[in-house]
Design a protein around this motif. Structure first.
Motif, PDB file in Angstrom:
ATOM      1  N   LEU A 275      16.033   1.025 -33.549  1.00  0.00           N
ATOM      2  CA  LEU A 275      17.120   1.650 -32.942  1.00  0.00           C
ATOM      3  C   LEU A 275      17.900   0.904 -32.025  1.00  0.00           C
ATOM      4  N   SER A 276      17.116   0.047 -31.159  1.00  0.00           N
ATOM      5  CA  SER A 276      17.846  -0.476 -30.065  1.00  0.00           C
ATOM      6  C   SER A 276      18.749  -1.898 -30.464  1.00  0.00           C
ATOM      7  N   LYS A 277      18.089  -2.318 -31.758  1.00  0.00           N
ATOM      8  CA  LYS A 277      18.655  -3.599 -32.130  1.00  0.00           C
ATOM      9  C   LYS A 277      19.435  -3.355 -33.648  1.00  0.00           C
ATOM     10  N   ASN A 278      19.728  -2.152 -33.901  1.00  0.00           N
ATOM     11  CA  ASN A 278      20.323  -1.988 -35.130  1.00  0.00           C
ATOM     12  C   ASN A 278      19.932  -2.752 -36.248  1.00  0.00           C
ATOM     13  N   ARG A 279      18.553  -2.876 -36.525  1.00  0.00           N
ATOM     14  CA  ARG A 279      18.253  -3.552 -37.688  1.00  0.00           C
ATOM     15  C   ARG A 279      16.996  -2.909 -38.470  1.00  0.00           C
ATOM     16  N   PHE A 280      16.751  -3.286 -39.497  1.00  0.00           N
ATOM     17  CA  PHE A 280      15.690  -2.648 -40.355  1.00  0.00           C
ATOM     18  C   PHE A 280      14.970  -3.836 -41.408  1.00  0.00           C
ATOM     19  N   ALA A 281      13.900  -3.492 -41.842  1.00  0.00           N
ATOM     20  CA  ALA A 281      13.295  -4.335 -42.743  1.00  0.00           C
ATOM     21  C   ALA A 281      12.495  -3.206 -43.682  1.00  0.00           C
ATOM     22  N   LEU A 282      12.416  -3.573 -45.274  1.00  0.00           N
ATOM     23  CA  LEU A 282      11.808  -2.911 -46.039  1.00  0.00           C
ATOM     24  C   LEU A 282      10.557  -3.542 -46.469  1.00  0.00           C
ATOM     25  N   MET A 283       9.545  -2.976 -46.468  1.00  0.00           N
ATOM     26  CA  MET A 283       8.267  -3.542 -47.209  1.00  0.00           C
ATOM     27  C   MET A 283       8.057  -3.484 -48.261  1.00  0.00           C
ATOM     28  N   ARG A 284       7.950  -4.648 -49.027  1.00  0.00           N
ATOM     29  CA  ARG A 284       7.934  -4.918 -50.572  1.00  0.00           C
ATOM     30  C   ARG A 284       6.477  -5.001 -51.187  1.00  0.00           C
TER      31      ARG A 284
ATOM     32  N   THR B 139      -0.503  -6.048 -42.138  1.00  0.00           N
ATOM     33  CA  THR B 139       0.375  -6.999 -42.377  1.00  0.00           C
ATOM     34  C   THR B 139       1.717  -7.194 -42.126  1.00  0.00           C
ATOM     35  N   PHE B 140       2.421  -6.116 -42.771  1.00  0.00           N
ATOM     36  CA  PHE B 140       3.826  -6.093 -42.514  1.00  0.00           C
ATOM     37  C   PHE B 140       4.128  -5.714 -41.214  1.00  0.00           C
ATOM     38  N   ILE B 141       3.321  -4.804 -40.514  1.00  0.00           N
ATOM     39  CA  ILE B 141       3.574  -4.620 -39.186  1.00  0.00           C
ATOM     40  C   ILE B 141       3.209  -5.748 -38.152  1.00  0.00           C
ATOM     41  N   ARG B 142       2.237  -6.400 -38.540  1.00  0.00           N
ATOM     42  CA  ARG B 142       1.997  -7.596 -37.684  1.00  0.00           C
ATOM     43  C   ARG B 142       3.194  -8.773 -37.789  1.00  0.00           C
ATOM     44  N   LYS B 143       3.600  -8.898 -38.887  1.00  0.00           N
ATOM     45  CA  LYS B 143       4.755  -9.811 -39.273  1.00  0.00           C
ATOM     46  C   LYS B 143       6.016  -9.369 -38.440  1.00  0.00           C
ATOM     47  N   ILE B 144       6.305  -8.094 -38.480  1.00  0.00           N
ATOM     48  CA  ILE B 144       7.370  -7.811 -37.790  1.00  0.00           C
ATOM     49  C   ILE B 144       7.444  -7.865 -36.158  1.00  0.00           C
ATOM     50  N   LEU B 145       6.286  -7.489 -35.619  1.00  0.00           N
ATOM     51  CA  LEU B 145       6.133  -8.102 -34.351  1.00  0.00           C
ATOM     52  C   LEU B 145       6.000  -9.404 -34.056  1.00  0.00           C
ATOM     53  N   GLY B 146       5.556 -10.062 -34.846  1.00  0.00           N
ATOM     54  CA  GLY B 146       5.714 -11.564 -34.879  1.00  0.00           C
ATOM     55  C   GLY B 146       7.041 -12.153 -35.011  1.00  0.00           C
ATOM     56  N   GLY B 147       7.912 -11.798 -35.462  1.00  0.00           N
ATOM     57  CA  GLY B 147       9.203 -11.925 -35.831  1.00  0.00           C
ATOM     58  C   GLY B 147       9.361 -12.852 -37.005  1.00  0.00           C
ATOM     59  N   SER B 148       8.609 -12.669 -38.345  1.00  0.00           N
ATOM     60  CA  SER B 148       8.371 -13.530 -39.175  1.00  0.00           C
ATOM     61  C   SER B 148       8.810 -12.881 -40.404  1.00  0.00           C
ATOM     62  N   VAL B 149       9.436 -11.591 -40.179  1.00  0.00           N
ATOM     63  CA  VAL B 149      10.030 -10.831 -41.349  1.00  0.00           C
ATOM     64  C   VAL B 149      11.422 -10.670 -41.231  1.00  0.00           C
ATOM     65  N   PRO B 150      12.457 -11.261 -42.047  1.00  0.00           N
ATOM     66  CA  PRO B 150      13.920 -10.989 -42.146  1.00  0.00           C
ATOM     67  C   PRO B 150      14.193  -9.647 -41.911  1.00  0.00           C
ATOM     68  N   LEU B 151      15.118  -9.494 -40.900  1.00  0.00           N
ATOM     69  CA  LEU B 151      15.571  -8.126 -40.466  1.00  0.00           C
ATOM     70  C   LEU B 151      17.052  -8.093 -41.118  1.00  0.00           C
ATOM     71  N   THR B 152      17.591  -6.768 -41.255  1.00  0.00           N
ATOM     72  CA  THR B 152      18.975  -6.592 -42.020  1.00  0.00           C
ATOM     73  C   THR B 152      19.502  -5.704 -40.757  1.00  0.00           C
ATOM     74  N   GLU B 153      20.829  -6.379 -40.573  1.00  0.00           N
ATOM     75  CA  GLU B 153      21.557  -5.351 -39.289  1.00  0.00           C
ATOM     76  C   GLU B 153      22.247  -4.262 -40.115  1.00  0.00           C
TER      77      GLU B 153
ATOM     78  N   PRO C 118       5.737   6.056 -52.679  1.00  0.00           N
ATOM     79  CA  PRO C 118       6.169   5.940 -51.205  1.00  0.00           C
ATOM     80  C   PRO C 118       6.460   4.521 -50.920  1.00  0.00           C
ATOM     81  N   SER C 119       7.430   4.609 -49.903  1.00  0.00           N
ATOM     82  CA  SER C 119       7.907   3.292 -49.395  1.00  0.00           C
ATOM     83  C   SER C 119       7.810   3.174 -47.894  1.00  0.00           C
ATOM     84  N   VAL C 120       7.913   1.970 -47.337  1.00  0.00           N
ATOM     85  CA  VAL C 120       7.821   1.845 -45.967  1.00  0.00           C
ATOM     86  C   VAL C 120       8.787   0.864 -45.535  1.00  0.00           C
ATOM     87  N   VAL C 121       9.481   1.406 -44.144  1.00  0.00           N
ATOM     88  CA  VAL C 121      10.573   0.796 -43.575  1.00  0.00           C
ATOM     89  C   VAL C 121      10.333   0.739 -42.101  1.00  0.00           C
ATOM     90  N   ALA C 122      10.684  -0.449 -41.492  1.00  0.00           N
ATOM     91  CA  ALA C 122      10.411  -0.768 -40.170  1.00  0.00           C
ATOM     92  C   ALA C 122      12.047  -0.812 -39.682  1.00  0.00           C
TER      93      ALA C 122
END
Length: 427
Positions: A367-376, A386-400, A360-364
């Motif tokens: 849709l509104s910002k056309n961005r995603f991030a893969l949990m590694r 931890t991954f979700i907390r960092k996503i909400l805090g803006g500390s995970v690089p996002l791919t457009e 299994p893999s997890v992706v954030a």
């Protein structure tokens, strides 16, 4: 004429909600200023009408709270049918209206917590502690060692406040559609019966809309204009506004709700009701574009790509879904939504994200910002949190991404293992 006036006062007193021996102090035009406004005491004051259904429901709980706080903190009540002048300066627009009179008696605050005795007592004790600490010159109350959880709670509350409230998420219910929409549904419904002119209803409206958006996909929120839909108002005994009720699937009658009315409390109570019904967090499978947009349009979407059932088993898949469900419970009422996806069902989406193996893999996904991030990291609850907390805090690089690949419709999982089909030729 004087005798008639005395008789009127006697009848008015008899019709009140609290007896002369009540721990709830009777306040009126003659004693309100002296007892409340000019005193150093802390007061909680109810403005009511004897004929009001909500007032009648509140009375025994308010009485219990007054008994529990007797000699310490003051609970009073004003009958607005006999002493309207007392409440007129506070713009009382509906009953019951409850106001807290603390140190600044010229500016009382609305009481918006729960309507049972325990909530009332806890509210008053908390307020008394805050005022006492303020008089000492210290900070407002709190337990030592609890600052980190408090900060996390404040952060979550801010995230809840930042999520846009969409009134479209509140379903308009009428005499003609109520049975087919609510009573025939397998969903838990939280329904408000209101009147357009009701001040309390107007005040509740933005919180009701926000709660509906936050609970979207789990609990349905509806509203009934009781002045236009007299059939429903009569059927469910609506005699005060707003009246809030839970409609539970299969139950013969709804349950009254008398708790707090801000969005966070409404969502919390709605999910708590789901848990008591054994429904808990429903984890949806991504099977179409409609499911994706309806679930994730205004939120961060957490997609768990699970191994194809050909490469897995029902037990293993349910275990993976269970982990996702446990994580999701911690984000109920926040702008985060969860879906699971069967690997291989949406090849173009997996290619865009960069998946191809290691399920299994997890992706954030936003849709509104056309961005995603893969949990590694590993598929375990702690890493996902931890991954979700960092996503909400803006500390995970996002791919457009420019455009999301078309999401075709697929058959949902039937809940069973894959069974190999054996033909006569194979034998």
């Amino acid at each position: 004429m004087a005798n008639l006036h005395v008789l009127f006062l006697i009848l008015a007193a008899v019709s009140g909600l609290y007896s002369k021996d009540s721990a709830v102090i009777h306040l009126n035009a003659n004693n309100f200023d002296e007892l409340v406004l000019k005193s150093k005491d802390i007061w909680l004051v109810e403005f009511y009408a004897p004929w009001c259904g909500h007032c009648k429901n509140l009375a025994p709980e308010y009485e219990k709270a007054a008994q529990a706080l007797k000699g310490m903190l003051k609970l009073g009540a004003v009958d607005m049918t006999t002493d309207q002048s007392v409440g007129s300066k506070y713009n009382i627009q509906g009953f019951p209206t409850i106001k807290f009179f603390g140190e600044n008696k010229s500016s009382p605050t609305d009481y918006d917590s729960g309507r049972n005795s325990k909530d009332i007592v806890n509210f008053m004790i908390q307020k008394a502690q805050q005022i006492a600490n303020k008089r000492l010159g210290g900070k407002a109350e709190t337990n030592s060692g609890s600052e980190k959880p408090r900060q996390e709670q404040q952060k979550q509350q801010q995230q809840q406040q930042d999520e846009p409230a969409n009134d479209d998420d509140v379903v308009v219910l009428t005499d003609s559609n109520f049975d087919s929409t609510v009573l025939a549904s397998d969903d838990l419904w939280f329904v408000e019966f209101y009147a357009p002119w009701c001040g309390h209803c107007k005040k509740l409206a933005p919180d009701w809309a926000k709660a509906a958006s936050q609970a979207k996909g789990s609990v349905k929120f509806g509203k009934v204009d009781a002045t236009e839909n007299s059939g429903l108002a009569g059927k469910y005994g609506i005699n005060g506004y707003p009246t809030l009720k839970f409609f539970i699937p299969g139950a013969s009658k709804p349950e009254d709700y008398n708790g707090g009315r801000d969005a966070s409390i409404l969502v919390k109570e709605a999910f708590a009701k789901l848990d008591t019904l054994g429904k808990g967090q429903t984890m949806k499978q991504l099977v179409s574009e409609k499911v994706l947009t309806e679930t994730c349009q205004d939120a961060v979407c957490i997609l768990a790509f699970l191994p194809h059932i050909y490469d897995s088993s029902a037990n293993e898949r349910n275990r993976y879904i269970g982990v996702l469900s446990d994580v999701a419970k911690g984000y109920r009422g926040q702008p985060v939504r969860f879906l699971w996806v069967q690997a291989g069902d949406f090849y173009k989406l997996e290619t865009m994200i960069g998946l191809g193996f290691g399920f299994p893999s997890v992706v954030a996904l936003s849709l509104s910002k056309n961005r995603f991030a893969l949990m590694r990291s590993a598929y375990i609850a702690e890493e996902m949190q931890t991954f979700i907390r960092k996503i909400l805090g803006g500390s995970v690089p996002l791919t457009e991404y420019k455009e999301l690949p078309k999401i075709k419709s697929v058959e949902p999982w039937d809940g069973f293992d894959h069974v190999l089909e054996v033909s006569n030729e194979d034998l």
